[in-house]
Design a protein around this motif. Structure first.
Motif, PDB file in Angstrom:
ATOM      1  N   ALA A   1       0.795  -1.225   0.101  1.00 56.69           N
ATOM      2  CA  ALA A   1       0.010  -0.068  -0.002  1.00 56.69           C
ATOM      3  C   ALA A   1       0.876   1.185   0.009  1.00 56.69           C
ATOM      4  O   ALA A   1       1.853   1.094   0.845  1.00 56.69           O
ATOM      5  CB  ALA A   1      -0.888  -0.140   1.166  1.00 56.69           C
ATOM      6  N   GLU A   2       0.528   2.284  -0.887  1.00 56.39           N
ATOM      7  CA  GLU A   2       1.159   3.299  -1.028  1.00 56.39           C
ATOM      8  C   GLU A   2       0.282   4.648  -1.008  1.00 56.39           C
ATOM      9  O   GLU A   2      -0.571   4.589  -1.565  1.00 56.39           O
ATOM     10  CB  GLU A   2       1.937   3.480  -2.200  1.00 56.39           C
ATOM     11  N   GLY A   3       0.902   5.732  -0.365  1.00 57.29           N
ATOM     12  CA  GLY A   3       0.185   6.663  -0.431  1.00 57.29           C
ATOM     13  C   GLY A   3      -0.985   7.030   0.789  1.00 57.29           C
ATOM     14  O   GLY A   3      -0.979   5.867   1.400  1.00 57.29           O
ATOM     15  N   PRO A   4      -1.939   8.074   0.708  1.00 52.35           N
ATOM     16  CA  PRO A   4      -2.884   7.774   1.744  1.00 52.35           C
ATOM     17  C   PRO A   4      -4.131   6.684   1.619  1.00 52.35           C
ATOM     18  O   PRO A   4      -3.981   6.316   0.406  1.00 52.35           O
ATOM     19  CB  PRO A   4      -3.851   9.255   1.605  1.00 52.35           C
ATOM     20  N   ARG A   5      -4.519   6.468   2.656  1.00 54.04           N
ATOM     21  CA  ARG A   5      -5.285   5.329   2.750  1.00 54.04           C
ATOM     22  C   ARG A   5      -6.597   5.230   3.662  1.00 54.04           C
ATOM     23  O   ARG A   5      -6.317   6.153   4.838  1.00 54.04           O
ATOM     24  CB  ARG A   5      -4.592   3.837   2.610  1.00 54.04           C
ATOM     25  N   MET A   6      -7.527   4.875   3.668  1.00 47.22           N
ATOM     26  CA  MET A   6      -8.633   4.958   4.458  1.00 47.22           C
ATOM     27  C   MET A   6      -9.116   3.514   4.621  1.00 47.22           C
ATOM     28  O   MET A   6      -9.176   2.590   3.798  1.00 47.22           O
ATOM     29  CB  MET A   6      -9.936   5.851   4.081  1.00 47.22           C
ATOM     30  N   SER A   7      -9.984   3.074   5.787  1.00 47.42           N
ATOM     31  CA  SER A   7     -10.698   1.832   5.819  1.00 47.42           C
ATOM     32  C   SER A   7     -11.836   1.740   4.993  1.00 47.42           C
ATOM     33  O   SER A   7     -12.000   2.784   4.714  1.00 47.42           O
ATOM     34  CB  SER A   7     -10.936   1.746   7.259  1.00 47.42           C
ATOM     35  N   ARG A   8     -12.197   0.626   4.814  1.00 46.62           N
ATOM     36  CA  ARG A   8     -13.537   0.681   4.069  1.00 46.62           C
ATOM     37  C   ARG A   8     -14.523   1.141   4.401  1.00 46.62           C
ATOM     38  O   ARG A   8     -15.044   0.863   5.803  1.00 46.62           O
ATOM     39  CB  ARG A   8     -13.638  -1.215   3.760  1.00 46.62           C
ATOM     40  N   SER A   9     -15.599   2.019   3.914  1.00 50.67           N
ATOM     41  CA  SER A   9     -16.658   2.468   4.369  1.00 50.67           C
ATOM     42  C   SER A   9     -17.582   2.546   3.034  1.00 50.67           C
ATOM     43  O   SER A   9     -17.153   3.124   1.841  1.00 50.67           O
ATOM     44  CB  SER A   9     -16.458   3.886   5.038  1.00 50.67           C
ATOM     45  N   ARG A  10     -18.710   2.525   3.062  1.00 55.16           N
ATOM     46  CA  ARG A  10     -19.736   2.767   1.867  1.00 55.16           C
ATOM     47  C   ARG A  10     -19.665   4.022   1.512  1.00 55.16           C
ATOM     48  O   ARG A  10     -19.940   5.296   2.337  1.00 55.16           O
ATOM     49  CB  ARG A  10     -21.179   2.035   2.236  1.00 55.16           C
ATOM     50  N   PRO A  11     -19.567   4.403   0.259  1.00 53.57           N
ATOM     51  CA  PRO A  11     -19.831   6.068  -0.250  1.00 53.57           C
ATOM     52  C   PRO A  11     -21.276   6.371  -0.128  1.00 53.57           C
ATOM     53  O   PRO A  11     -22.334   5.647  -0.261  1.00 53.57           O
ATOM     54  CB  PRO A  11     -19.378   5.901  -1.758  1.00 53.57           C
ATOM     55  N   VAL A  12     -21.591   7.672   0.391  1.00 51.09           N
ATOM     56  CA  VAL A  12     -22.874   8.039   0.449  1.00 51.09           C
ATOM     57  C   VAL A  12     -23.081   9.308  -0.488  1.00 51.09           C
ATOM     58  O   VAL A  12     -24.095   9.203  -1.143  1.00 51.09           O
ATOM     59  CB  VAL A  12     -23.085   8.530   1.967  1.00 51.09           C
ATOM     60  N   ARG A  13     -22.204   9.913  -0.761  1.00 53.25           N
ATOM     61  CA  ARG A  13     -22.492  11.122  -1.624  1.00 53.25           C
ATOM     62  C   ARG A  13     -21.262  11.374  -2.466  1.00 53.25           C
ATOM     63  O   ARG A  13     -20.299  11.517  -1.816  1.00 53.25           O
ATOM     64  CB  ARG A  13     -23.058  12.135  -0.910  1.00 53.25           C
ATOM     65  N   LEU A  14     -21.364  11.844  -3.780  1.00 48.60           N
ATOM     66  CA  LEU A  14     -20.298  12.261  -4.505  1.00 48.60           C
ATOM     67  C   LEU A  14     -20.378  13.857  -4.896  1.00 48.60           C
ATOM     68  O   LEU A  14     -21.497  14.321  -5.262  1.00 48.60           O
ATOM     69  CB  LEU A  14     -20.276  11.580  -6.025  1.00 48.60           C
ATOM     70  N   VAL A  15     -19.400  14.768  -4.601  1.00 45.89           N
ATOM     71  CA  VAL A  15     -19.365  15.984  -4.736  1.00 45.89           C
ATOM     72  C   VAL A  15     -18.498  16.575  -5.823  1.00 45.89           C
ATOM     73  O   VAL A  15     -17.218  16.344  -5.441  1.00 45.89           O
ATOM     74  CB  VAL A  15     -19.411  16.723  -3.515  1.00 45.89           C
ATOM     75  N   ILE A  16     -18.734  17.004  -6.773  1.00 45.89           N
ATOM     76  CA  ILE A  16     -17.637  17.645  -7.935  1.00 45.89           C
ATOM     77  C   ILE A  16     -18.082  18.941  -8.045  1.00 45.89           C
ATOM     78  O   ILE A  16     -18.937  19.493  -9.061  1.00 45.89           O
ATOM     79  CB  ILE A  16     -17.466  16.778  -9.419  1.00 45.89           C
ATOM     80  N   PRO A  17     -17.412  19.914  -7.499  1.00 41.69           N
ATOM     81  CA  PRO A  17     -17.908  21.387  -7.484  1.00 41.69           C
ATOM     82  C   PRO A  17     -17.961  22.103  -8.673  1.00 41.69           C
ATOM     83  O   PRO A  17     -18.775  22.676  -9.048  1.00 41.69           O
ATOM     84  CB  PRO A  17     -16.964  21.996  -6.293  1.00 41.69           C
ATOM     85  N   LYS A  18     -16.821  21.829  -9.625  1.00 39.79           N
ATOM     86  CA  LYS A  18     -16.394  22.285 -10.959  1.00 39.79           C
ATOM     87  C   LYS A  18     -17.792  22.193 -11.554  1.00 39.79           C
ATOM     88  O   LYS A  18     -17.901  22.797 -12.507  1.00 39.79           O
ATOM     89  CB  LYS A  18     -15.233  21.623 -11.407  1.00 39.79           C
ATOM     90  N   ILE A  19     -18.491  20.986 -11.660  1.00 41.38           N
ATOM     91  CA  ILE A  19     -19.495  20.594 -12.671  1.00 41.38           C
ATOM     92  C   ILE A  19     -20.798  20.640 -12.136  1.00 41.38           C
ATOM     93  O   ILE A  19     -21.703  20.204 -12.669  1.00 41.38           O
ATOM     94  CB  ILE A  19     -19.301  19.534 -13.240  1.00 41.38           C
TER      95      ILE A  19
END
Length: 232
Positions: free
Chosen positions: A78-96
């Motif tokens: 494993a490389e770089g930042p990582r998080m434990s598993r958790s279900r995604p709730v919402r996707l936010v893309i400000p630019k679009i």
């Protein structure tokens, strides 16, 4: 030799005939406009209102086996930042202007990933048996570019560029922040599955939708747009 008289101009039509011609012209114009709107989906594009809603690309069964990019170690850690598993709730893309909830996607009987429901223009799906956004590996997020009636959640996905940011809020209350590495369109008949779906030691995301020209015979777009991003 007698000279033929010049042709006489047509007499001015009677008022009733003028009204009839006007009505016919208006009806023809309305019919032509209706035909154009039907062929373009009412927004000037190549949308076929009689076809199925434009789903995200038909994804092959996504393997969760480790994928080793060319030149990388055969046993990546494993490389770089990582998080434990958790279900995604919402996707936010400000630019679009994307702020959409998630739904689970699964591989259907055809061996392809089922798309999100066709009648919801503000919904994204994730491959729930794959990696969750934020944990090490490649998370797959798919969305419609349009539906039978209007543009959908990923209509503006092609505007994203390297360096743009978006985030995913998760069921455990955490937030996974991502930065775009690249955005590319690939022909569906020459799609680089290993590059897009292959697992990675880093926490990465692929945002996927349809792109390219609309093939009326196949009732589908000719390309897939893929946005590559990593956790920061």
């Amino acid at each position: 030799m007698a000279v033929s008289p010049p042709a006489l101009p047509d007499p001015e039509p009677a008022p009733s005939r003028r009204r009839l011609r006007t009505v016919v012209a208006v009806l023809w114009t309305a019919a032509a406009l209706a035909l154009i709107l039907n062929l373009t989906g009412g927004r000037g594009g190549s949308f076929d209102a009689g076809g199925p809603p434009h789903a995200p690309p038909a994804l092959p069964a996504v393997s969760t086996a480790p994928y080793t990019p060319p030149g990388a170690s055969a046993s990546p850690s494993a490389e770089g930042p990582r998080m434990s598993r958790s279900r995604p709730v919402r996707l936010v893309i400000p630019k679009i202007g994307v702020n959409a909830p998630f739904t689970d996607l699964a591989i259907g009987a055809s061996g392809m990933l089922d798309p999100p429901p066709a009648d919801d223009t503000n919904l994204v799906g994730w491959y729930a048996r794959g990696h969750a956004p934020g944990e090490p590996g490649t998370a797959i997020i798919a969305g419609h570019v349009d539906t039978k009636t209007s543009p959908a959640v990923f209509a503006g996905l092609g505007e994203l560029e390297k360096g743009d940011k978006f985030h995913v809020t998760r069921a455990d209350g955490s937030r996974a922040d991502f930065v775009v590495d690249d955005a590319e369109s690939f022909r569906k008949d020459d799609f680089p599955s290993d590059r897009v779906y292959g697992d990675t030691p880093q926490a990465q995301v692929r945002l996927i939708t349809c792109a390219g020209a609309y093939d009326r015979k196949a009732r589908d777009y000719t390309e897939n747009l893929v946005v590559f991003a990593h956790l920061v």
